[in-house]
Design a protein around this motif. Structure first.
Motif: not given
Lengths: 331, 312
Positions: B66-67, B168-173, B257-259
């Motif tokens: 997928t990456a 500050a840094r949005p991510n999946q968590y 991280d769109d991988r």
């Protein structure tokens, strides 16, 4: 000294912006060790509130409780929440009216029996389970080991009430309060449960306070009977005297309203007229006067006091039913 | 729902509708009898089973990495052209030349993780607040419930955006946290309601009359009997959580991280080419809708089966 001495117990429910409601008004009675005392009356006469007050189960807020409830000389009403909690289930047991709703539906019967053993007798779980099996056996539940792991809905009504009695008696309390324990059961089961209570009370020497509206229950079980009307005791007598010669018109009416097999067919029942008034008008005259066939003028002018009429009988009436004319008085 | 025609079904339905005395396990058993024959429930359950199986097995199911931008030659050569479906690439590639079908399969993982974790965290928070309010009452109840009212007065998605944006840094968590916090008041209010009903129940009075300590009353007698509606609600909340999480990712508040593929993010990536290549939006959007629908169908039928009052 009596095991339980209730003196001038008064319960007033108060709500903001509403008239205070006196549910129990200077009720006094004694229970000797091993004795069975009945509290009798129709719905709303204060019998259940009396039992909840003795158990300390009325809400702190909204209910003002007066008088004393002495258990072995200790006033239960003066105890702290924690002290009272330690006594409930250990010194005082209680059996409620509806056995299904009084059992926790999501917990097996066994856990509900052992819970109280672990709580008050510090038994480890395994030992408590053995004891629980004995208890269920003692209250006549067949195959008790299997029943321990079953849920309340898997038991029949009579079996559930037996289980509740087992739980209430698990720590061998010296006083058991039964609040209409047979009302939710059918007649054949009623008789079995009453026989069981009678037997257990005799075997264990437990004193029993029987709360009921059913005079048949009283006749079969109680040594002494208190008849309540509108939050007050209107007549107190030994069982035999009460049934042979009811003196208060209310007691008399209650006994007369029981259907009898030997009455001629077609004869109408003679109920007491009317129903209990919402607020209890004991301040001026007798609360029963509006429904009383014996009412005189004095009954609505002056509140009757409780009098000792001899033979251990207390009566609160201006114009009691005369012993000699018992048969002729019709309601 | 289909009207039961067989006599047995009608009796079951009748028994369940008079369910007040039919407490605890028997209610669950009668609910299961109803659900087993409900086509709506079975549809929802099938969708969810497939979805869970695919997301668990997707590392093995996915035909391509997928990456890896394996079709990037086609993108560059044809000047920002999207690689079309071809042998080995069932749905073609995306803007970076990665296999679209594989990303769709593996994307279900993120959806499942976010949905389940957000619901569990929301459930834990809601249970704590609801238990506090329902068991203690008084001022604790007032404070907790006013807090819940404030949170419920905001649209849930808007609230989730605001919470995400605070990081500050949005991510999946942060997505999980934002979606979970939004679900807390729903659970808290529901649990508090059934706890209050339990507090005045006969069996709690009976336990009190046995001298059972307050902690045991709450956790052994009140809480287990109040959980039914909350469990049902959590299946419905799963659907909301999946949609909310996809919306956050779509707006770029998800994993940078769109991988790691995620359906909402895949949707967001293709919004510029939507008019020329609608299929790139169609597949992830369809997946989100079908999965959310599956949870909703399951939750609604479960609620109806367990609540005698909502039966027709």
């Amino acid at each position: 000294m009596a095991l339980l001495e209730v003196r001038d117990l008064t319960v007033v429910f108060e709500r903001k912006g509403e008239q205070p409601f006196t549910a129990v008004d200077h009720v006094s009675f004694d229970v000797e060790p091993g004795q069975t005392v009945g509290l009798v009356g129709e719905s709303g006469c204060g019998k259940s509130v009396t039992s909840l007050a003795v158990m300390g189960l009325l809400p702190r807020r909204g209910a003002r409780i007066g008088g004393t409830v002495n258990y072995e000389g200790v006033n239960l009403l003066a105890l702290s929440d924690r002290e009272m909690r330690d006594r409930r289930g250990r010194d005082l047991g209680m059996v409620f009216q509806d056995p299904l709703s009084s059992l926790n539906p999501v917990i097996p019967i066994g856990v509900q029996v052992t819970e109280v053993l672990e709580r008050h007798r510090d038994m480890p779980r395994k030992k408590a389970m053995v004891e629980a099996e004995d208890l269920l056996d003692k209250v006549g539940i067949p195959d008790p080991r299997r029943r321990l792991s079953e849920y309340p809905h898997q038991l029949s009504g009579g079996m559930r009430q037996r289980a509740l009695i087992a739980i209430a008696l698990a720590c061998r309390p010296r006083l058991l309060i039964a609040d209409e324990p047979t009302t939710a059961l059918d007649v054949t089961i009623q008789a079995q449960i009453l026989a069981l209570l009678k037997e257990l009370v005799q075997d264990m020497g437990t004193a029993l306070v029987m709360i009921t509206h059913d005079l048949g229950v009283v006749a079969g079980l109680c040594d002494e009977v208190n008849v309540l009307y509108g939050g007050r005791v209107v007549e107190k007598a030994q069982r035999h005297e009460l049934f042979a010669q009811p003196r208060h018109p209310y007691t008399h009416g209650l006994l007369n309203s029981i259907p009898r097999l030997d009455a001629p067919r077609g004869e109408k029942l003679s109920p007491i007229r009317g129903s209990v008034a919402d607020n209890i008008p004991w301040e001026q005259g007798c609360a029963f006067a509006p429904r009383c066939p014996n009412a005189l003028d004095v009954c609505v002018q002056r509140t009757p006091e409780q009098e000792d009429v001899g033979g251990g009988r207390l009566l609160r009436c201006h114009n009691p039913v005369q012993p000699v004319v018992t048969e002729e008085v019709s309601v | 729902m289909v009207t039961p025609t067989r006599k047995k079904d009608r009796i079951d339905a009748l028994a369940a509708s008079s369910g007040e005395s039919d407490a605890g396990v028997s209610l669950a058993a009668s609910a299961w009898r109803t659900l087993r024959r409900s086509p709506v429930f079975l549809t929802g359950a099938t969708i969810i089973t497939l979805f869970v199986l695919i997301s668990l097995l997707s590392p093995w199911l996915a035909p391509q990495d997928t990456a890896e931008p394996m079709l990037i030659d086609q993108v560059v050569k044809a000047r920002n052209e999207i690689p079309p479906p071809q042998p080995g690439h069932l749905l073609g590639g995306d803007l970076q030349g990665r296999d679209f079908f594989s990303r769709l399969l593996v994307g279900s993982q993120q959806t499942l993780i976010v949905g389940v974790l957000a619901t569990l965290i929301g459930l834990a928070g809601g249970l704590t607040l609801g238990t506090l309010a329902g068991a203690l009452g008084g001022w604790v109840d007032t404070v907790v419930m006013r807090l819940v009212d404030v949170m419920l007065s905001l649209p849930s998605l808007l609230l989730a955006f605001s919470i995400s944006a605070m990081f500050a840094r949005p991510n999946q968590y942060t997505v999980i946290v934002a979606v979970a916090v939004v679900q807390i008041p729903v659970f808290a209010r529901l649990l508090r309601g059934s706890m209050l009903a339990q507090r005045s129940s006969d069996h709690v009075l009976a336990a009190t009359a046995l001298g059972v300590k307050p902690g045991a009353i709450v956790f052994r007698h009140m809480l287990p009997n109040s959980l039914g509606p909350v469990i049902v609600q959590s299946t419905l909340v799963l659907a909301t959580a999946i949609i909310d999480a996809a919306a956050l990712s779509f707006l770029g508040l998800g994993n940078p991280d769109d991988r790691v593929p995620e359906w909402g993010q895949m949707l967001g990536d293709v919004q510029n080419v939507f008019d020329t290549h609608p299929q790139l939006a169609f597949w992830p959007a369809g997946c989100i809708i079908v999965v959310a629908l599956g949870f909703t169908l399951m939750g609604e039928t479960l609620r109806e089966a367990l609540d005698p009052k909502s039966r027709r």
